[in-house]
Design a protein around this motif. Sequence first.
Motif, PDB file in Angstrom:
ATOM      1  N   THR A  81      78.054  19.892  67.004  1.00 18.71           N
ATOM      2  CA  THR A  81      79.038  20.323  66.006  1.00 18.71           C
ATOM      3  C   THR A  81      79.576  19.160  65.180  1.00 18.71           C
ATOM      4  O   THR A  81      80.382  19.370  64.276  1.00 18.71           O
ATOM      5  N   GLY A  82      79.154  17.944  65.520  1.00 20.08           N
ATOM      6  CA  GLY A  82      79.646  16.760  64.824  1.00 20.08           C
ATOM      7  C   GLY A  82      80.866  16.145  65.471  1.00 20.08           C
ATOM      8  O   GLY A  82      81.407  15.154  64.993  1.00 20.08           O
ATOM      9  N   LYS A  83      81.305  16.699  66.611  1.00 21.99           N
ATOM     10  CA  LYS A  83      82.481  16.179  67.304  1.00 21.99           C
ATOM     11  C   LYS A  83      82.168  14.829  67.946  1.00 21.99           C
ATOM     12  O   LYS A  83      81.171  14.674  68.648  1.00 21.99           O
ATOM     13  N   LEU A  84      83.044  13.871  67.716  1.00 23.53           N
ATOM     14  CA  LEU A  84      82.873  12.513  68.217  1.00 23.53           C
ATOM     15  C   LEU A  84      83.149  12.422  69.710  1.00 23.53           C
ATOM     16  O   LEU A  84      84.156  12.938  70.199  1.00 23.53           O
ATOM     17  N   ASN A  85      82.266  11.732  70.423  1.00 24.11           N
ATOM     18  CA  ASN A  85      82.461  11.404  71.829  1.00 24.11           C
ATOM     19  C   ASN A  85      82.890   9.936  71.857  1.00 24.11           C
ATOM     20  O   ASN A  85      82.052   9.041  71.715  1.00 24.11           O
ATOM     21  N   VAL A  86      84.177   9.696  71.990  1.00 15.48           N
ATOM     22  CA  VAL A  86      84.722   8.347  71.921  1.00 15.48           C
ATOM     23  C   VAL A  86      84.107   7.439  72.980  1.00 15.48           C
ATOM     24  O   VAL A  86      83.728   6.299  72.697  1.00 15.48           O
ATOM     25  N   ASP A  87      83.985   7.923  74.204  1.00 16.57           N
ATOM     26  CA  ASP A  87      83.418   7.103  75.280  1.00 16.57           C
ATOM     27  C   ASP A  87      81.980   6.699  74.978  1.00 16.57           C
ATOM     28  O   ASP A  87      81.585   5.548  75.207  1.00 16.57           O
ATOM     29  N   ALA A  88      81.197   7.628  74.465  1.00 19.80           N
ATOM     30  CA  ALA A  88      79.810   7.315  74.114  1.00 19.80           C
ATOM     31  C   ALA A  88      79.757   6.297  72.989  1.00 19.80           C
ATOM     32  O   ALA A  88      78.947   5.354  73.021  1.00 19.80           O
ATOM     33  N   ALA A  89      80.605   6.469  71.982  1.00 20.97           N
ATOM     34  CA  ALA A  89      80.637   5.519  70.869  1.00 20.97           C
ATOM     35  C   ALA A  89      81.020   4.129  71.362  1.00 20.97           C
ATOM     36  O   ALA A  89      80.396   3.135  70.978  1.00 20.97           O
ATOM     37  N   LEU A  90      81.999   4.056  72.223  1.00 14.65           N
ATOM     38  CA  LEU A  90      82.415   2.756  72.769  1.00 14.65           C
ATOM     39  C   LEU A  90      81.294   2.098  73.568  1.00 14.65           C
ATOM     40  O   LEU A  90      81.120   0.883  73.519  1.00 14.65           O
ATOM     41  N   SER A  91      80.523   2.909  74.282  1.00 19.24           N
ATOM     42  CA  SER A  91      79.444   2.362  75.102  1.00 19.24           C
ATOM     43  C   SER A  91      78.320   1.766  74.250  1.00 19.24           C
ATOM     44  O   SER A  91      77.546   0.957  74.748  1.00 19.24           O
ATOM     45  N   LYS A  92      78.247   2.162  72.983  1.00 22.23           N
ATOM     46  CA  LYS A  92      77.207   1.653  72.080  1.00 22.23           C
ATOM     47  C   LYS A  92      77.586   0.334  71.427  1.00 22.23           C
ATOM     48  O   LYS A  92      76.752  -0.336  70.841  1.00 22.23           O
ATOM     49  N   LEU A  93      78.863  -0.024  71.508  1.00 25.42           N
ATOM     50  CA  LEU A  93      79.321  -1.248  70.866  1.00 25.42           C
ATOM     51  C   LEU A  93      78.864  -2.482  71.635  1.00 25.42           C
ATOM     52  O   LEU A  93      78.884  -2.489  72.868  1.00 25.42           O
ATOM     53  N   PRO A  94      78.479  -3.532  70.911  1.00 24.65           N
ATOM     54  CA  PRO A  94      78.166  -4.793  71.597  1.00 24.65           C
ATOM     55  C   PRO A  94      79.388  -5.293  72.364  1.00 24.65           C
ATOM     56  O   PRO A  94      80.535  -4.982  72.006  1.00 24.65           O
ATOM     57  N   GLU A  95      79.144  -6.071  73.407  1.00 21.44           N
ATOM     58  CA  GLU A  95      80.227  -6.523  74.279  1.00 21.44           C
ATOM     59  C   GLU A  95      81.274  -7.356  73.561  1.00 21.44           C
ATOM     60  O   GLU A  95      82.433  -7.384  73.966  1.00 21.44           O
ATOM     61  N   SER A  96      80.901  -8.022  72.490  1.00 18.31           N
ATOM     62  CA  SER A  96      81.840  -8.896  71.791  1.00 18.31           C
ATOM     63  C   SER A  96      82.855  -8.147  70.919  1.00 18.31           C
ATOM     64  O   SER A  96      83.794  -8.743  70.412  1.00 18.31           O
ATOM     65  N   VAL A  97      82.688  -6.833  70.784  1.00 18.23           N
ATOM     66  CA  VAL A  97      83.629  -6.033  69.992  1.00 18.23           C
ATOM     67  C   VAL A  97      84.889  -5.788  70.810  1.00 18.23           C
ATOM     68  O   VAL A  97      84.829  -5.486  71.998  1.00 18.23           O
ATOM     69  N   ASN A  98      86.044  -5.914  70.173  1.00 24.54           N
ATOM     70  CA  ASN A  98      87.324  -5.656  70.820  1.00 24.54           C
ATOM     71  C   ASN A  98      87.425  -4.163  71.104  1.00 24.54           C
ATOM     72  O   ASN A  98      87.610  -3.352  70.194  1.00 24.54           O
ATOM     73  N   LYS A  99      87.292  -3.791  72.364  1.00 28.91           N
ATOM     74  CA  LYS A  99      87.269  -2.376  72.750  1.00 28.91           C
ATOM     75  C   LYS A  99      88.623  -1.693  72.534  1.00 28.91           C
ATOM     76  O   LYS A  99      88.668  -0.509  72.226  1.00 28.91           O
ATOM     77  N   HIS A 100      89.701  -2.425  72.690  1.00 32.26           N
ATOM     78  CA  HIS A 100      91.025  -1.838  72.470  1.00 32.26           C
ATOM     79  C   HIS A 100      91.170  -1.383  71.017  1.00 32.26           C
ATOM     80  O   HIS A 100      91.582  -0.249  70.753  1.00 32.26           O
ATOM     81  N   ASP A 101      90.839  -2.272  70.087  1.00 37.65           N
ATOM     82  CA  ASP A 101      90.929  -1.937  68.663  1.00 37.65           C
ATOM     83  C   ASP A 101      89.969  -0.814  68.298  1.00 37.65           C
ATOM     84  O   ASP A 101      90.317   0.102  67.543  1.00 37.65           O
ATOM     85  N   ALA A 102      88.757  -0.888  68.849  1.00 36.04           N
ATOM     86  CA  ALA A 102      87.748   0.139  68.554  1.00 36.04           C
ATOM     87  C   ALA A 102      88.196   1.505  69.079  1.00 36.04           C
ATOM     88  O   ALA A 102      88.040   2.520  68.402  1.00 36.04           O
ATOM     89  N   THR A 103      88.770   1.527  70.276  1.00 37.66           N
ATOM     90  CA  THR A 103      89.246   2.780  70.857  1.00 37.66           C
ATOM     91  C   THR A 103      90.336   3.400  69.989  1.00 37.66           C
ATOM     92  O   THR A 103      90.308   4.603  69.703  1.00 37.66           O
ATOM     93  N   LYS A 104      91.272   2.591  69.572  1.00 35.60           N
ATOM     94  CA  LYS A 104      92.365   3.071  68.730  1.00 35.60           C
ATOM     95  C   LYS A 104      91.817   3.694  67.442  1.00 35.60           C
ATOM     96  O   LYS A 104      92.225   4.793  67.053  1.00 35.60           O
TER      97      LYS A 104
END
Length: 138
Positions: A81-104
Motif C-alpha cells: 500500500t506504500g506504507k513505510l516500515n520505519v524499522d526496515a528503512a533504518l536497517s538499510k542505512l549504512p552504519e555511519s548514519v545517525n540513527k536517532h536523526d534518521a528515526t525522527k
Amino acid sequence: MKSIVFLCLVVAAAGMDMHHGVHLSESQKEKANQYIMECVKQSGVHTDVLVNAKKGQYADDEALKKFTLCFFQKSGIVDQTGKLNVDAALSKLPESVNKHDATKLLEECKNKTGKDAADTAFEIFKCYSKGTKTHILL
C-alpha cells in the motif's frame, strides 16, 4: 548510467544540498543496482526524470512514482500500500548514519499519503530527501 543515477534511493535520500555523504557497502550496491535495473524496466521511467529527481526536482511523473514504489517494495521499505516500515528503512542505512536523526525524520515521513501506493511512496521519498542531512554516495 541509470544504475548509478538513483542508487541513493536505497534509503530514500537524494537531493541537491548534500551536507555530508555516506557510502553503501559492496553488497548494498549490488542489491541496489539489481533493484534499480528491474524497476527502471518495470516502471518505464526516463533517465532525465531520474537525474532531475536526484537534483531535488521532483516531476509529477507516474513512471517515477512507480519506480519509487517498486524500489522501496523490493528493498522492504514499504508494503504493497506504500506504507513505510520505519524499522526496515533504518536497517538499510549504512552504519555511519545517525540513527536517532534518521528515526525522527522517518517517523515524520511515514504519515505522508498519496492517491495510491506509488504516490504515497513518492511522498515519503520526497519528505525524507528534503529532510535529511546525510545522503548516500557511491
